[in-house]
Design an enzyme around this catalytic site. Structure first.
Site: not given
Ligand code: 13P
Length: 266
Positions: A27-29, A107, A109, A179, A185, A223, A244-245
């Site tokens: 997930n590149w966000k 998600h 967010e 999640e 994050g 994470s 994510g990251g």
């Molecule tokens: P991180 O891997 O950066 O913690 O993000 C997880 C996430 O929100 C994937 O959708």
């Protein structure tokens, strides 16, 4: 005796056969540029033994579709509407036309920063299915909710709204992503045992509501890194990861994907 061993081996073999391989989704966000995406995607590729997908920002869908190297494409959200006067929205049908197989819905967010509630997440999951996409339905509790012992109360009501919208049959075609909000994050991942406990509870919840729970992939997100992926993927109810990251660095993302391949029989 040999007969018994044969029956057991056959049964275990069938069980393993029926378990889908792990799914790793990046997930590149809100990240990327044409140049950065090209470099990243050219350094990533499909691997035998795992399903891999990248969920990219809308404007980059066409570019990513041309550089997938056998991976699948996804988006990070979708409109609940099919067409009409909804400025700024993107429909599931449009995503399908751009080559998407997956779309993330709910998600945390989107829930906390953009006001998406449980019912809207249900409607978005329905929109995804209507267009033939696989919704990746995100659920998870905040730290306060965990500390007050309300993990499954929260996760159950998030899942319940989706069940109301798409039913057991719809959920059987979805992917669930657990999640925990406090792990996203933050560098603070749930331990493999903590993740397993919630994943097993989610599977029990699904079974209670007539969803063929054994076949549903439940991803863990929050994470996930190259150095903790193997432990998480070794858990019997962890069907892969939503990353994510670490999905923004090809070396890290591929290392996580290789951990999924190594654990495909777990
Ligand atoms: P991180 O891997 O950066 O913690 O993000 C997880 C996430 O929100 C994937 O959708």
């Amino acid at each position: 005796m040999a007969y018994k061993v044969c029956i057991i081996t056959h049964f275990v073999g069938r069980l393993k056969f029926s378990m889908p391989q792990k799914l790793v989704v990046g997930n590149w966000k809100l990240n990327g540029s044409l140049a950065a995406n090209e470099a990243l995607l050219k350094a990533c590729e499909a691997l035998a033994g795992a399903d891999i997908a990248v969920c990219v920002p809308f404007p980059y869908l066409a570019q990513a579709a041309s550089l997938l190297n056998g991976m699948a494409l996804g988006a990070q959200t979708v409109s609940e509407f099919k067409s009409g006067a909804y400025t700024g929205e993107v429909s599931a049908e449009m995503l399908a036309e751009m080559g998407c197989r997956y779309v993330i819905v709910g998600h945390s967010e989107r829930r906390t920063l953009f006001g998406e509630d449980d019912d809207m997440v249900g409607r978005k999951a329905a929109a995804a299915l209507r267009a033939g996409l696989v919704p990746i339905v995100c659920v998870g509790e905040s730290l306060g909710e965990r500390d007050s012992g309300r993990v499954m109360e929260v996760v159950g009501s998030q899942l319940g709204a989706v069940w109301e919208s798409i039913g057991a049959q719809g959920l059987s075609r979805a992917v669930i992503a657990y999640e925990p909000v406090w792990a996203i994050g933050t560098g603070r991942t749930a331990s493999a045992e903590e993740a397993q406990e919630v994943h097993a509870s989610i599977r029990r919840w699904l079974a209670k509501y007539d969803v063929p729970a054994a076949e549903i992939r439940i991803l863990y997100g929050g994470s996930v890194k190259a150095d903790n992926a193997a432990a998480l993927f070794a858990m019997p109810d962890v069907g892969g990861g939503l990353i994510g990251g670490a999905s923004l660095a090809a070396g890290d993302f591929m290392a996580i994907c290789r951990a999924a391949v190594a654990k495909r029989d777990c």
